[in-house]
Scaffold this active site. Structure first.
Site, PDB file in Angstrom:
ATOM      1  N   CYS A 116       0.905  -1.265   0.091  1.00 19.25           N
ATOM      2  CA  CYS A 116      -0.078   0.250   0.009  1.00 19.25           C
ATOM      3  C   CYS A 116       0.903   1.125   0.271  1.00 19.25           C
ATOM      4  CB  CYS A 116      -0.875  -0.160   1.221  1.00 19.25           C
ATOM      5  SG  CYS A 116      -1.982  -1.514   1.285  1.00 19.25           S
ATOM      6  N   HIS A 256      -3.588   7.053   2.993  1.00 19.03           N
ATOM      7  CA  HIS A 256      -4.053   5.792   2.457  1.00 19.03           C
ATOM      8  C   HIS A 256      -5.413   5.296   3.043  1.00 19.03           C
ATOM      9  CE1 HIS A 256      -3.990   1.747   1.028  1.00 19.03           C
ATOM     10  NE2 HIS A 256      -3.738   1.138   2.445  1.00 19.03           N
ATOM     11  N   ASN A 286     -10.157  -0.342   0.432  1.00 24.19           N
ATOM     12  CA  ASN A 286      -8.782  -0.429   0.580  1.00 24.19           C
ATOM     13  C   ASN A 286      -8.325  -0.897  -0.804  1.00 24.19           C
ATOM     14  OD1 ASN A 286      -5.922  -0.573   0.651  1.00 24.19           O
ATOM     15  ND2 ASN A 286      -6.081  -1.753   2.616  1.00 24.19           N
TER      16      ASN A 286
HETATM   17  N1  ACO Z   1     -17.702  -9.055  10.018  1.00 20.58           N
HETATM   18  C1  ACO Z   1     -17.943  -9.669  11.218  1.00 20.58           C
HETATM   19  N2  ACO Z   1     -16.984  -9.791  12.189  1.00 20.58           N
HETATM   20  C2  ACO Z   1     -15.619  -9.772  11.787  1.00 20.58           C
HETATM   21  C3  ACO Z   1     -15.378  -9.439  10.511  1.00 20.58           C
HETATM   22  C4  ACO Z   1     -16.327  -9.269   9.587  1.00 20.58           C
HETATM   23  N3  ACO Z   1     -16.090  -8.749   8.283  1.00 20.58           N
HETATM   24  N4  ACO Z   1     -14.213  -9.689  10.446  1.00 20.58           N
HETATM   25  C5  ACO Z   1     -13.723 -10.073  11.442  1.00 20.58           C
HETATM   26  N5  ACO Z   1     -14.723 -10.077  12.420  1.00 20.58           N
HETATM   27  C6  ACO Z   1     -14.526 -10.647  13.941  1.00 20.58           C
HETATM   28  C7  ACO Z   1     -13.317 -11.738  13.957  1.00 20.58           C
HETATM   29  O1  ACO Z   1     -13.670 -12.902  13.727  1.00 20.58           O
HETATM   30  C8  ACO Z   1     -13.175 -11.391  15.528  1.00 20.58           C
HETATM   31  O2  ACO Z   1     -13.992 -12.117  16.149  1.00 20.58           O
HETATM   32  P1  ACO Z   1     -13.512 -12.940  17.394  1.00 20.58           P
HETATM   33  O3  ACO Z   1     -13.161 -11.931  18.611  1.00 20.58           O
HETATM   34  O4  ACO Z   1     -14.839 -13.693  18.055  1.00 20.58           O
HETATM   35  O5  ACO Z   1     -12.422 -13.657  17.101  1.00 20.58           O
HETATM   36  C9  ACO Z   1     -13.240  -9.880  15.561  1.00 20.58           C
HETATM   37  O6  ACO Z   1     -14.115  -9.594  14.658  1.00 20.58           O
HETATM   38  C10 ACO Z   1     -12.078  -9.021  15.478  1.00 20.58           C
HETATM   39  O7  ACO Z   1     -12.301  -8.104  16.066  1.00 20.58           O
HETATM   40  P2  ACO Z   1     -11.260  -6.807  16.297  1.00 20.58           P
HETATM   41  O8  ACO Z   1      -9.796  -7.682  16.067  1.00 20.58           O
HETATM   42  O9  ACO Z   1     -11.406  -6.379  17.668  1.00 20.58           O
HETATM   43  O10 ACO Z   1     -11.530  -6.191  14.943  1.00 20.58           O
HETATM   44  P3  ACO Z   1     -10.707  -4.802  14.731  1.00 20.58           P
HETATM   45  O11 ACO Z   1     -11.499  -3.581  15.398  1.00 20.58           O
HETATM   46  O12 ACO Z   1      -9.248  -4.915  15.014  1.00 20.58           O
HETATM   47  O13 ACO Z   1     -10.884  -4.578  13.220  1.00 20.58           O
HETATM   48  C11 ACO Z   1      -9.755  -4.941  11.171  1.00 20.58           C
HETATM   49  C12 ACO Z   1     -10.398  -5.580  12.385  1.00 20.58           C
HETATM   50  C13 ACO Z   1     -10.745  -3.900  10.370  1.00 20.58           C
HETATM   51  C14 ACO Z   1      -9.269  -5.942  10.313  1.00 20.58           C
HETATM   52  C15 ACO Z   1      -8.722  -3.932  11.605  1.00 20.58           C
HETATM   53  O14 ACO Z   1      -7.899  -4.715  12.460  1.00 20.58           O
HETATM   54  C16 ACO Z   1      -7.889  -3.178  10.521  1.00 20.58           C
HETATM   55  O15 ACO Z   1      -8.286  -2.294   9.909  1.00 20.58           O
HETATM   56  N6  ACO Z   1      -6.457  -3.687  10.427  1.00 20.58           N
HETATM   57  C17 ACO Z   1      -5.622  -3.025   9.505  1.00 20.58           C
HETATM   58  C18 ACO Z   1      -5.849  -3.762   8.307  1.00 20.58           C
HETATM   59  C19 ACO Z   1      -5.021  -3.089   7.213  1.00 20.58           C
HETATM   60  O16 ACO Z   1      -5.131  -1.848   7.175  1.00 20.58           O
HETATM   61  N7  ACO Z   1      -4.462  -3.497   6.065  1.00 20.58           N
HETATM   62  C20 ACO Z   1      -3.751  -2.873   5.334  1.00 20.58           C
HETATM   63  C21 ACO Z   1      -2.882  -3.542   4.449  1.00 20.58           C
HETATM   64  S1  ACO Z   1      -3.393  -3.968   3.010  1.00 20.58           S
HETATM   65  C22 ACO Z   1      -2.008  -4.245   2.124  1.00 20.58           C
HETATM   66  O17 ACO Z   1      -0.871  -3.955   2.254  1.00 20.58           O
HETATM   67  C23 ACO Z   1      -2.163  -5.075   0.700  1.00 20.58           C
END
Ligand code: ACO
Length: 331
Positions: A116, A256, A286
């Protein structure tokens, strides 16, 4: 010593596919909800390329739009860099395909992979050639077809990504304009946090890699999130300082577009009001290397960015990588 020139963006273009996939559409495929996706990420919908469309097709459309805005011909381009993690194929480079498609017969062409952060990496690389007069005009494109590498059964990742492409043309600009400062960084210790494991020389494609679903994007979302919040805010602040500017001098932030909570961290660190930050994450998700140039092009076309404005672009991504630049708008 020969004179060094300031390099800056002289034209922009972008393209996103027509097909919209909303959070409600995803509710029908995986166990998720519009409420979860919006509250945790800020994403409401994303664009998805059709079956016959690959990254070079999106990149070509963005490139043609940037050329049109510049009044240059394709033959005047000396270099094309495509930043992508989703090339059409391992080789030839997606940049060579774009070079052919637009008829940029005088341009060198290569891909650059910094996830990214790739668009800013590409811009900084191209800027060095302009600075030293090796190139007069260089095109940098961030383009991705992430939908082809997402496991549509994995709710952890499939809700996050979208397809698109953004392009800029860099050229010489007046002194005190263009790229004022930049930061490129990497921390390979975090390489496993965000990866597409198979299909390379470590794990060539095989029935086993397909069965183990190693051709999809895998991510440790919460670790990436923690890193992203820290790095986006600190790099935004540092690149402004390196440019000899203070926070009050910043007119616009183009971050980003991964997660609205990560964007907020950077905005707050620069103490910018919300209307000075461009956000299109809600519409596109994203788009990795395409996120920043698409946002930039939209902001330019909406008249949000004008000559003399100080713009900060900042991104992070797989690698781990990060990149930021401060730019005084020159056109
Ligand atoms: N719908 C419902 N529940 C979900 C979903 C979904 N789409 N996705 C995950 N969950 C659940 C998980 O299973 C987990 O459940 P559990 O606690 O029962 O195991 C829980 O939600 C996860 O909760 P959190 O980890 O608290 O979620 P968080 O608030 O951290 O959000 C997210 C997750 C959106 C992925 C966040 O961590 C994030 O944005 N991370 C950064 C990702 C990113 O920016 N990547 C960029 C790089 S891309 C590249 O370089 C190609």
């Amino acid at each position: 010593m020969a004179r060094l020139y300031q390099s800056g963006i002289i034209a922009t273009g972008s393209y996103v596919p027509d097909t919209v996939v909303t959070n409600h559409d995803l509710e029908k495929i995986v166990d998720t909800s519009d409420e979860w996706i919006v509250s945790r990420t800020g994403i409401r919908e994303r664009r998805i390329a059709g079956k016959d469309m690959a990254t070079s097709d999106l990149a070509t459309k963005a490139a043609l739009m940037a050329l049109k805005s510049s009044n240059l011909t394709a033959q005047e381009l000396d270099m094309i860099i495509v930043s992508t993690v989703t090339p059409d194929m391992n080789f030839p480079s997606t940049a060579c395909l774009v070079q052919r498609n637009i008829g940029a017969v005088n341009a060198s062409a290569f891909d650059l992979e910094a996830a990214c952060s790739g668009f800013i990496y590409g811009m900084v690389v191209a800027a060095q050639f302009i600075k030293t007069s090796v190139c007069r005009y260089a095109m940098v494109i961030g383009a991705e077809c992430l939908s082809k590498f997402v496991n549509w059964k994995d709710r952890n990742t499939c809700v996050l990504f979208g397809d698109g492409a953004g392009a800029v043309i860099l050229g010489r600009v007046e002194d005190d304009y263009g790229i004022l400062s930049h930061i490129l960084g990497a921390d390979g210790k975090g390489a496993d946090l965000l990866a597409l494991e198979a299909g390379g020389s470590r794990k060539p494609a095989s029935i086993e890699t397909v069965e183990k679903q190693l051709h999809y994007i895998h991510m440790d979302g919460s670790e990436v999130f923690k890193f992203a919040v820290r790095i986006m805010a600190s790099m935004a602040e540092k690149v402004v300082r390196n440019a000899g500017l203070s926070r009050e001098d910043v007119d616009y932030l183009i971050p980003h577009q991964a997660n609205i909570r990560i964007i907020e961290a950077a905005r707050k660190r620069l103490e910018l009001p919300e209307d000075r930050v461009y956000v299109n994450l809600d519409r596109y998700g994203n788009m990795s290397a395409a996120s920043i140039p698409v946002a930039l092009d939209e902001a330019v076309r909406l008249g949000r960015i004008k000559k003399n404005d100080n713009i900060v672009m900042v991104g992070f991504g797989g690698g781990l990588t990060w990149a930021a630049c401060a730019v005084r708008w020159a056109v």
